[in-house]
Scaffold this active site. Structure first.
Site, short mmCIF file in Angstrom:
data_model
loop_
_atom_site.label_atom_id
_atom_site.label_comp_id
_atom_site.label_asym_id
_atom_site.label_seq_id
_atom_site.Cartn_x
_atom_site.Cartn_y
_atom_site.Cartn_z
NE ARG A 1 42.32 45.77 47.07
CZ ARG A 1 41.73 47.45 45.82
NH1 ARG A 1 40.16 47.13 44.73
NH2 ARG A 1 42.50 48.27 45.78
CG HIS B 1 34.26 48.45 42.45
ND1 HIS B 1 35.91 47.69 42.58
CD2 HIS B 1 34.09 48.63 43.88
CE1 HIS B 1 36.09 47.55 43.73
NE2 HIS B 1 35.19 48.30 44.49
NE ARG C 1 34.25 43.23 46.28
CZ ARG C 1 35.75 43.76 45.81
NH1 ARG C 1 36.14 45.11 45.84
NH2 ARG C 1 36.52 42.80 45.02
CG ASN D 1 38.87 50.17 44.01
OD1 ASN D 1 39.75 49.20 43.93
ND2 ASN D 1 38.19 50.41 44.10
CG ASP E 1 35.63 51.96 38.65
OD1 ASP E 1 35.45 50.51 38.37
OD2 ASP E 1 36.46 52.29 38.81
CG ASN F 1 37.05 40.15 41.84
OD1 ASN F 1 37.12 39.33 40.65
ND2 ASN F 1 38.03 41.07 41.69
CB CYS G 1 40.65 49.05 38.26
SG CYS G 1 38.91 48.68 37.70
CB ALA H 1 43.03 41.28 39.41
N1 ARG Z 1 41.09 42.76 42.87
C1 ARG Z 1 40.21 44.34 42.90
C2 ARG Z 1 39.26 43.90 43.77
O1 ARG Z 1 38.61 42.83 43.81
C3 ARG Z 1 40.60 45.12 41.93
C4 ARG Z 1 39.77 45.88 42.17
C5 ARG Z 1 38.96 47.41 40.84
N2 ARG Z 1 39.16 48.74 41.01
C6 ARG Z 1 38.40 48.72 40.33
N3 ARG Z 1 37.59 50.14 40.45
N4 ARG Z 1 36.38 48.29 39.92
O2 ARG Z 1 39.07 44.93 44.53
#
Ligand code: ARG
Length: 266
Positions: A88, A164, A135, A69, A166, A19, A260, A254
């Protein structure tokens, strides 16, 4: 009420870039990250009264800390995530095993349908919202709606920085919605406006949205959010909420923050 799944940041780090927030060259400081996470946990337990469940961290899975997640959990059923990025996808088996061991009925979505759990699915008791395009796939939502017997309004996310749901929308316990409209396409903005009355829509300013003000955990009248969001805090206070700011800048590297780092289990 207020049970959350968390995972300690023992192996957290910026090891790949999936991201726009992530840069391998912008490493997270492991000690600072640990201290910030411990402080988040302390606030959740002691100030908010949340009950925490723990997932064991796994070497080589730096994003496993982001338990939002893991999947989505509701009334004893768990739908584990199917991640878009191979980096992931390696987390899926660990989250899935945790759900099974805890006795959840584990239900999987049809093959080749991406869905990133409570990062993209959240809502009020009667209406849920599903973020898609960055995503999760929009195709996940009719399946989830049928499974849980809930209306799910799909909302298209148009900004890479708010990948995302959230990261840009947070339903509050009193029916208000904290959100950042530019993260959504115009049809999604209209959908939100139809569903949530204007005086209940709390629009977060750009600079605070970029600090992940919307990535907040709301339990009863408590809202745990990243520090550095004074306007958001005062909007919340005006509506009778108690904001709890926590410095989480090591996790913003991140692309994550307070919400998250937790998964709602109730
Ligand atoms: N580095 C992770 C990703 O890009 C961060 C995830 C953050 N999670 C969230 N629920 N927004 O997937």
């Amino acid at each position: 009420m207020g049970r959350l799944l968390i995972c300690s940041p023992d192996y957290y780090g910026i090891e790949y870039e999936i991201n726009p927030w992530m840069r391998v060259s912008n490493a997270a400081d492991p000690q600072k990250a640990r201290d910030q996470w411990v402080q988040l946990i302390r606030v959740l337990e002691e100030e908010v009264g949340a009950k925490l469940e723990r997932l064991t961290p796994v070497p080589g899975l730096p994003d496993l800390v982001f338990t939002a997640n893991a999947g989505v959990v509701y009334e004893g059923k768990a739908v584990p995530s199917r991640f878009r990025h191979p980096e992931r996808q390696r987390e899926e088996e660990h989250f899935e095993r945790w759900f099974a061991e805890k006795g959840y009925q584990v239900i999987t979505l049809e093959k080749e349908c991406f869905f990133e759990g409570a990062g993209d699915l959240l809502g009020f008791p009667d209406t849920w919202f599903g973020g898609y395009r960055q995503r999760s796939d929009i195709r996940a939502y009719p399946q989830l709606s049928e499974l849980f017997g809930k209306e799910i309004l799909p909302l298209e996310l148009v900004s890479g920085h708010f990948y995302h749901l959230d990261t840009c929308l947070c339903p509050l316990s009193g029916g208000e919605l904290l959100y950042y409209p530019p993260a959504f396409d115009s049809y999604a903005q209209t959908t939100i406006a139809h569903r949530v009355e204007e005086n209940r829509r709390l629009v977060v300013p750009q600079n605070e949205a970029e600090r992940f003000a919307c990535n907040a955990v709301c339990i009863d009248t408590h809202v745990v959010l990243p520090s550095g969001c004074p306007e958001t805090m005062s909007m919340l206070q005006d509506r009778g909420y108690t904001p709890h700011p926590v410095e989480l800048d090591q996790f913003l590297k991140a692309g994550g923050s307070a919400k998250c780092l937790t998964l709602a289990l109730d």
